[in-house]
Design a protein around this motif. Sequence first.
Motif, PDB file in Angstrom:
ATOM      1  N   GLY A 617      77.799  28.762  84.217  1.00 17.10           N
ATOM      2  CA  GLY A 617      79.120  29.306  83.903  1.00 17.10           C
ATOM      3  C   GLY A 617      80.197  28.864  84.873  1.00 17.10           C
ATOM      4  O   GLY A 617      81.390  28.906  84.549  1.00 17.10           O
ATOM      5  N   ALA A 618      79.791  28.424  86.076  1.00 17.39           N
ATOM      6  CA  ALA A 618      80.770  28.026  87.087  1.00 17.39           C
ATOM      7  C   ALA A 618      81.572  26.801  86.678  1.00 17.39           C
ATOM      8  O   ALA A 618      82.643  26.548  87.226  1.00 17.39           O
ATOM      9  CB  ALA A 618      80.060  27.754  88.416  1.00 17.39           C
ATOM     10  N   VAL A 619      81.068  26.035  85.709  1.00 19.20           N
ATOM     11  CA  VAL A 619      81.821  24.846  85.276  1.00 19.20           C
ATOM     12  C   VAL A 619      83.018  25.220  84.414  1.00 19.20           C
ATOM     13  O   VAL A 619      83.776  24.335  83.998  1.00 19.20           O
ATOM     14  CB  VAL A 619      80.920  23.864  84.507  1.00 19.20           C
ATOM     15  CG1 VAL A 619      79.779  23.376  85.377  1.00 19.20           C
ATOM     16  CG2 VAL A 619      80.389  24.505  83.227  1.00 19.20           C
ATOM     17  N   ALA A 620      83.196  26.513  84.148  1.00 19.78           N
ATOM     18  CA  ALA A 620      84.320  27.002  83.334  1.00 19.78           C
ATOM     19  C   ALA A 620      84.269  26.348  81.957  1.00 19.78           C
ATOM     20  O   ALA A 620      83.323  26.561  81.199  1.00 19.78           O
ATOM     21  CB  ALA A 620      85.642  26.751  84.046  1.00 19.78           C
ATOM     22  N   ASN A 621      85.257  25.506  81.638  1.00 21.90           N
ATOM     23  CA  ASN A 621      85.278  24.832  80.340  1.00 21.90           C
ATOM     24  C   ASN A 621      84.443  23.553  80.330  1.00 21.90           C
ATOM     25  O   ASN A 621      84.401  22.853  79.315  1.00 21.90           O
ATOM     26  CB  ASN A 621      86.717  24.506  79.938  1.00 21.90           C
ATOM     27  CG  ASN A 621      87.543  25.750  79.723  1.00 21.90           C
ATOM     28  OD1 ASN A 621      87.060  26.747  79.185  1.00 21.90           O
ATOM     29  ND2 ASN A 621      88.793  25.713  80.149  1.00 21.90           N
ATOM     30  N   SER A 629      77.438  17.858  75.150  1.00 19.24           N
ATOM     31  CA  SER A 629      76.562  18.702  75.967  1.00 19.24           C
ATOM     32  C   SER A 629      76.937  20.170  75.859  1.00 19.24           C
ATOM     33  O   SER A 629      78.118  20.531  75.811  1.00 19.24           O
ATOM     34  CB  SER A 629      76.613  18.267  77.438  1.00 19.24           C
ATOM     35  OG  SER A 629      76.116  16.958  77.591  1.00 19.24           O
ATOM     36  N   SER A 630      75.926  21.008  75.834  1.00 17.07           N
ATOM     37  CA  SER A 630      76.111  22.456  75.830  1.00 17.07           C
ATOM     38  C   SER A 630      75.456  23.024  77.081  1.00 17.07           C
ATOM     39  O   SER A 630      74.271  22.782  77.330  1.00 17.07           O
ATOM     40  CB  SER A 630      75.486  23.081  74.582  1.00 17.07           C
ATOM     41  OG  SER A 630      75.488  24.492  74.670  1.00 17.07           O
ATOM     42  N   ILE A 631      76.212  23.768  77.856  1.00 17.28           N
ATOM     43  CA  ILE A 631      75.686  24.256  79.132  1.00 17.28           C
ATOM     44  C   ILE A 631      74.516  25.213  78.933  1.00 17.28           C
ATOM     45  O   ILE A 631      73.627  25.308  79.775  1.00 17.28           O
ATOM     46  CB  ILE A 631      76.791  24.952  79.959  1.00 17.28           C
ATOM     47  CG1 ILE A 631      77.403  26.126  79.182  1.00 17.28           C
ATOM     48  CG2 ILE A 631      77.856  23.965  80.368  1.00 17.28           C
ATOM     49  CD1 ILE A 631      78.389  26.927  80.001  1.00 17.28           C
ATOM     50  N   MET A 632      74.478  25.929  77.824  1.00 21.17           N
ATOM     51  CA  MET A 632      73.415  26.904  77.605  1.00 21.17           C
ATOM     52  C   MET A 632      72.071  26.232  77.322  1.00 21.17           C
ATOM     53  O   MET A 632      71.024  26.863  77.428  1.00 21.17           O
ATOM     54  CB  MET A 632      73.775  27.833  76.442  1.00 21.17           C
ATOM     55  CG  MET A 632      75.043  28.638  76.679  1.00 21.17           C
ATOM     56  SD  MET A 632      75.111  29.419  78.320  1.00 21.17           S
ATOM     57  CE  MET A 632      73.716  30.528  78.221  1.00 21.17           C
ATOM     58  N   LEU A 633      72.095  24.944  76.975  1.00 21.11           N
ATOM     59  CA  LEU A 633      70.839  24.240  76.702  1.00 21.11           C
ATOM     60  C   LEU A 633      70.302  23.539  77.940  1.00 21.11           C
ATOM     61  O   LEU A 633      69.250  22.907  77.891  1.00 21.11           O
ATOM     62  CB  LEU A 633      71.047  23.217  75.572  1.00 21.11           C
ATOM     63  CG  LEU A 633      71.430  23.816  74.209  1.00 21.11           C
ATOM     64  CD1 LEU A 633      71.639  22.703  73.185  1.00 21.11           C
ATOM     65  CD2 LEU A 633      70.362  24.787  73.724  1.00 21.11           C
ATOM     66  N   LEU A 634      71.017  23.645  79.045  1.00 24.81           N
ATOM     67  CA  LEU A 634      70.563  23.012  80.282  1.00 24.81           C
ATOM     68  C   LEU A 634      69.766  24.031  81.085  1.00 24.81           C
ATOM     69  O   LEU A 634      70.199  24.536  82.110  1.00 24.81           O
ATOM     70  CB  LEU A 634      71.770  22.503  81.092  1.00 24.81           C
ATOM     71  CG  LEU A 634      72.710  21.548  80.340  1.00 24.81           C
ATOM     72  CD1 LEU A 634      73.873  21.143  81.234  1.00 24.81           C
ATOM     73  CD2 LEU A 634      71.955  20.318  79.873  1.00 24.81           C
ATOM     74  N   SER A 635      68.600  24.363  80.590  1.00 31.51           N
ATOM     75  CA  SER A 635      67.818  25.436  81.204  1.00 31.51           C
ATOM     76  C   SER A 635      66.505  24.953  81.806  1.00 31.51           C
ATOM     77  O   SER A 635      66.023  25.518  82.786  1.00 31.51           O
ATOM     78  CB  SER A 635      67.529  26.538  80.180  1.00 31.51           C
ATOM     79  OG  SER A 635      66.856  25.995  79.054  1.00 31.51           O
ATOM     80  N   ALA A 636      65.907  23.909  81.233  1.00 26.63           N
ATOM     81  CA  ALA A 636      64.608  23.439  81.726  1.00 26.63           C
ATOM     82  C   ALA A 636      64.745  22.906  83.142  1.00 26.63           C
ATOM     83  O   ALA A 636      65.580  22.052  83.417  1.00 26.63           O
ATOM     84  CB  ALA A 636      64.061  22.351  80.805  1.00 26.63           C
ATOM     85  N   SER A 637      63.961  23.428  84.052  1.00 27.59           N
ATOM     86  CA  SER A 637      64.048  23.022  85.454  1.00 27.59           C
ATOM     87  C   SER A 637      62.922  22.078  85.860  1.00 27.59           C
ATOM     88  O   SER A 637      62.849  21.650  87.001  1.00 27.59           O
ATOM     89  CB  SER A 637      64.015  24.258  86.358  1.00 27.59           C
ATOM     90  OG  SER A 637      62.844  25.016  86.125  1.00 27.59           O
ATOM     91  N   THR A 638      62.042  21.748  84.923  1.00 28.00           N
ATOM     92  CA  THR A 638      60.923  20.837  85.192  1.00 28.00           C
ATOM     93  C   THR A 638      60.872  19.771  84.102  1.00 28.00           C
ATOM     94  O   THR A 638      61.444  19.954  83.016  1.00 28.00           O
ATOM     95  CB  THR A 638      59.581  21.597  85.224  1.00 28.00           C
ATOM     96  OG1 THR A 638      59.403  22.264  83.971  1.00 28.00           O
ATOM     97  CG2 THR A 638      59.579  22.612  86.362  1.00 28.00           C
ATOM     98  N   PRO A 639      60.205  18.654  84.367  1.00 27.72           N
ATOM     99  CA  PRO A 639      60.088  17.602  83.347  1.00 27.72           C
ATOM    100  C   PRO A 639      59.375  18.122  82.094  1.00 27.72           C
ATOM    101  O   PRO A 639      58.466  18.944  82.168  1.00 27.72           O
ATOM    102  CB  PRO A 639      59.270  16.516  84.045  1.00 27.72           C
ATOM    103  CG  PRO A 639      59.463  16.772  85.504  1.00 27.72           C
ATOM    104  CD  PRO A 639      59.588  18.244  85.644  1.00 27.72           C
ATOM    105  N   VAL A 640      59.811  17.603  80.960  1.00 24.23           N
ATOM    106  CA  VAL A 640      59.221  18.005  79.681  1.00 24.23           C
ATOM    107  C   VAL A 640      58.676  16.748  78.997  1.00 24.23           C
ATOM    108  O   VAL A 640      59.436  15.838  78.657  1.00 24.23           O
ATOM    109  CB  VAL A 640      60.264  18.675  78.769  1.00 24.23           C
ATOM    110  CG1 VAL A 640      59.629  19.061  77.437  1.00 24.23           C
ATOM    111  CG2 VAL A 640      60.867  19.892  79.456  1.00 24.23           C
ATOM    112  N   PRO A 641      57.343  16.644  78.796  1.00 16.13           N
ATOM    113  CA  PRO A 641      56.772  15.449  78.162  1.00 16.13           C
ATOM    114  C   PRO A 641      57.086  15.405  76.673  1.00 16.13           C
ATOM    115  O   PRO A 641      57.283  16.443  76.031  1.00 16.13           O
ATOM    116  CB  PRO A 641      55.270  15.603  78.414  1.00 16.13           C
ATOM    117  CG  PRO A 641      55.062  17.071  78.550  1.00 16.13           C
ATOM    118  CD  PRO A 641      56.306  17.616  79.193  1.00 16.13           C
TER     119      PRO A 641
END
Length: 767
Positions: A617-621, A629-641
């Motif tokens: 949320g800190a990125v504001a707009n 890109s959608s900020i809410m979809l940037l959730s995975a913190s590890t690699p995904v095969p």
Amino acid sequence: MMKQEYKTKRKQIILAAVILLEIIILAVSLLGIFRTDRVFKQFNGPEVPTGAETSIVLDSGSYLVTVDYDMETEAVRITPLMETDYGEDDAESILLLKDNSTKTFELLLPANAEGFHFKLPELENPNDFTLKSVKIEETNQADRVTFFCLLCMVLLIDGFFYLWDKKQLFAKQTKEQNGAAVCVGLITIFACVPLFVNYLTSGHDLTFHLMRIEGLAEGLRQGQFPVKMQPLWLNDYGYPVSVMYGDLFLYLPALLRIIGFSLQSAYKIYLASMQLVTAVTSYVCLKEVAGDRKLGVVGCFLYMFATNRMTNIYYRSAVGEYTALAFLPLVFLGLWYLLGKEDAKETDKRKVFFLLVTGYTCILQTHLLTFNIVIIFSLLYCLLSFKKFRKNFVFLVKTAVVTIVLNLCFLVPMADYMLSHNMKVKFASRIENMQEHGLFVSQLFQMFRFPVSLSGNVMNGVGGDMAIGIGLAYMLIIALFCFEILTFFVHRIKGDAAEKISIKESVKIFAMLCLTLLMSCYFFPWNAIGDIPVIGSLLTPYQFAWRFIGIATFLGVVLCMYALNYLQKLTDRTIKVGAIVALCTLTLIGSQYLMDNKLSMDDKFKVTSSASIDTRGAVANGEYLFVESSIMLLSASTPVPENETDINIISYQKKNSKITVECENKSTEERKIQIPFLDYKGYVAENADTGEQISMTCDEQHILSVILPENFEGKVEVYFRQPWYWRVAEIASLLMLLALLVYAGKTSGKNMSGKKYCRKINVYRIQ
């Protein structure tokens, strides 16, 4: 003679004792940093301090707290509570996300804490969140801060006594100069009153700028310099805010963070520093324009407490904007020396050169939109002084070229991203926003408002808008100047001596002030301008018409300097003093109201680190995100095969913004592993064993994926590396900076030699 030697010897003994005491104090403080007997506490299950019955006691100092938790809801906050000598208090509210199961954060306790425990969130289903364990480990962060503060104090004390001993260095200082210095210092202190609490009050862009500081500090910790791709943002996906937004001066609070200061303390120190810079630059500029130190102090006061500045600082938290406007006086002073000073026999172009290069550079490196506006009005000022502009055209072009080369380190990466990436900033607003978010005339001069929301559009009227006008005092300045101009014309018709007074320069300032005010209003034809090819697209990034009020504020103060000088020539000193008192009183009442309203109406906001900030949320707009890109979809913190059948991830590590994945591709075809980075230019993937580059791609959200060759087995490293031409631009800027320093040293040496030569000639003449 003996008495004098005795005094000198006693003075030396006292000085040696003081220095020895300072060394002992610093040595003891330094040893505290390396102390090993640190507190370490581990709590599990029912032992976790979550209430009065399980509370613990902690001494003042700094701690690193790690919590393990289980949760079914998306996000919760836990808040450390404690009893101190000054009463019950709380610390930073920590944000916990469902995507993780562990959170580590800093805990700074300024006083001994009894009854320390964590306040848990109130949920409909208490089983949705469980705090499994808490580890509290004492660190040397507080000791580092203490040592740094003591070191600064020692340096200040030693510097004061050194200057006191060298009184002859200030022998030529007049009482007026000393008084002006004291006044500028007091103005700075009074402008910082809302900072004298142990928390922050919320601001529109505050979280964004706090994350800029935190991301910059973390980037420096990880070995980046200069920092371009800031870590921590977007769940540590990274954000190119340092590429797109100048952060030259934010290195100060970032370094304070590295030393150990809390994020809010680093920000407060930065804000206080910018208040001081603004006070000094405005005083230096305005006392030159007015030709009077006392009027310079008056102008400094009016500018520092202007409604627009107070709103930018304490309500909007527009760090880039209020920092840029701190250096606007330098640009104006340089142009005024060159084009506007009417009684100048010969302009010192060296002084003008350094004023312009410094002013434009500092504005560009802090706020690009303000820089664009300043360039527009600089060109307008040049056109209004066309004869002098034509005479000095080559000099100004050379100054512009030097400024551009000096700032290539910022301009080249920013231009590269703007041209190669389809970011949201290109479509952040339309020209219609300028029109519909313009101000009503009544808003320009309103004095008392409750600025509780963002800027509304014309349809919603004034209610709830921020205090973004210039204030009532400026209406009086404009009215006073118009009265004086009419009086001059009447005197000129009558043939009085007043016709000899030159008003050419002040009329230019008045014309530009009126233009800025008109451009900030809703009836200015922004839509018609937007239909003009090229020009319309260039004006789109300004977003809101009221951005021009910042320039209007300074132009209004400059106009005030002329108006007060004219007033004394038309009337007498008593009327002039009365006008000064009236203007300063109105300005102070308005600004004090805004500051008091801010403290009394806003909730407190404590922030030690980014642990309390939603980094998405800190990125504001999200202006610097890809359009898709959608900020809410940037959730995975590890690699995904791509699929777990063909891809086996053996190990994963993320350190210093470098991801290392040990994996194998069992398939005879290429397979992908998604990496928690975004597809910004500069990211590379390599085979850690051979150093060979590995191909990358991205999905529709621009999340990176490495393409593993068939039957691949080994380690893949993914990290950000600046393109080579960015480094070339940085080298060019560094060489230009060194050249300017050498030039400044040589020219100042010549000036000093010339002054000494003139003094010798004067001595010979006297003899």
